[in-house]
Write a protein that holds these residues in place. Structure first.
Motif, short mmCIF file in Angstrom:
data_model
loop_
_atom_site.label_atom_id
_atom_site.label_comp_id
_atom_site.label_asym_id
_atom_site.label_seq_id
_atom_site.Cartn_x
_atom_site.Cartn_y
_atom_site.Cartn_z
N TYR A 54 -4.22 4.02 7.91
CA TYR A 54 -4.66 2.62 7.90
C TYR A 54 -4.75 2.12 9.34
O TYR A 54 -4.10 2.64 10.24
N ARG A 55 -5.54 1.09 9.52
CA ARG A 55 -5.78 0.60 10.87
C ARG A 55 -5.15 -0.77 11.12
O ARG A 55 -5.25 -1.67 10.30
N THR A 66 -5.72 6.39 0.80
CA THR A 66 -7.14 6.69 1.01
C THR A 66 -7.80 5.53 1.75
O THR A 66 -8.72 4.90 1.24
N PRO A 67 -7.32 5.25 2.95
CA PRO A 67 -7.89 4.12 3.69
C PRO A 67 -9.31 4.40 4.16
O PRO A 67 -9.68 5.55 4.39
N THR A 68 -10.07 3.32 4.29
CA THR A 68 -11.40 3.41 4.89
C THR A 68 -11.30 2.81 6.30
O THR A 68 -10.31 2.16 6.63
N PRO A 69 -12.32 2.99 7.12
CA PRO A 69 -12.30 2.39 8.46
C PRO A 69 -12.28 0.87 8.45
O PRO A 69 -12.03 0.24 9.48
N GLU A 70 -12.54 0.25 7.30
CA GLU A 70 -12.51 -1.21 7.21
C GLU A 70 -11.23 -1.75 6.57
O GLU A 70 -11.11 -2.94 6.35
N ASP A 71 -10.27 -0.88 6.25
CA ASP A 71 -8.97 -1.35 5.75
C ASP A 71 -8.12 -1.71 6.96
O ASP A 71 -7.45 -0.85 7.55
N ARG A 78 0.83 -1.19 0.00
CA ARG A 78 0.00 0.00 0.00
C ARG A 78 0.87 1.25 0.00
O ARG A 78 2.05 1.19 0.35
N GLN A 138 -4.54 3.46 14.59
CA GLN A 138 -4.42 4.02 13.24
C GLN A 138 -2.97 4.41 13.00
O GLN A 138 -2.35 5.08 13.83
N HIS A 170 -14.50 0.71 13.58
CA HIS A 170 -15.75 0.92 12.83
C HIS A 170 -16.72 -0.22 13.15
O HIS A 170 -17.92 0.00 13.29
N ASN A 171 -16.20 -1.42 13.27
CA ASN A 171 -16.98 -2.60 13.63
C ASN A 171 -16.73 -2.87 15.12
O ASN A 171 -15.60 -3.17 15.51
#
Length: 137
Positions: free
Chosen positions: A124-125, A73-78, A13, A119, A107-108
C-alpha cells in the motif's frame, strides 16, 4: 440526516505480517500502537494491530487471519495521504525506508509534485504531502 464531521474513522486493511507492518507504521512513521490482539487459535478470530496518533480522528487497523489469510492486493491508487503542510523531512523518509518502506513514483504525477510516496511492506502507498488540507470552505 445528521452529519458527523468529527466522527472517528477507521481505515482497515489486511497485512501479511503484523510485526513487519508495525515496524513501518510505528517505528518508521511514528504512529502509536493503540491496540493489539494476537490470534489465540479461536475459530473466526484474527490478529490485529491498530496504530494512530492519540489526538487524531482516525486510526489504521491492520488485520491478519493466520487460519484464513487475506492477501493484500493494493493498486497504485490505494493511498493514505497525510497532509504535512510543510516540507517532508528527509530523515523521516530515510527512517521509513529503514523500517521496510520503499520510495516509489506516484501513479498520479500530482503526488510527485506535491509530496513523496512510500510503499509500505504490504504494497500500500503512503503519500506524505507538502500541502495542507481542510474540508472547511
Amino acid at each position: 440526516m445528521t452529519t458527523y464531521g468529527r466522527a472517528h474513522a477507521r481505515i482497515a486493511r489486511p497485512s501479511r505480517d503484523l510485526r513487519i507492518a508495525e515496524r513501518f507504521w510505528a517505528d518508521g512513521l511514528g504512529l502509536v500502537v493503540l491496540y493489539r490482539h494476537d490470534w489465540d487459535g479461536t475459530p473466526e478470530e484474527h490478529s490485529l494491530l491498530m496504530v494512530g496518533w492519540p489526538d487524531a480522528d482516525w486510526h489504521l487497523e491492520l488485520v491478519h487471519a493466520a487460519d484464513a489469510p487475506v492477501h493484500p492486493t493494493p493498486t497504485p491508487e490505494d493511498l493514505l495521504v497525510l497532509y504535512l503542510d510543510d516540507q517532508v523531512p528527509e530523515d523521516l523518509v530515510a527512517r521509513l525506508e529503514r523500517h521496510g518502506g520503499q520510495r516509489v513514483r506516484a501513479h498520479n504525477p500530482y503526488w510527485d509534485r506535491w509530496g513523496i510516496t512510500i510503499q509500505d511492506p504490504d504494497g500500500y502507498r503512503l503519500v506524505l504531502s507538502t500541502r495542507g488540507w481542510s474540508n472547511s470552505p
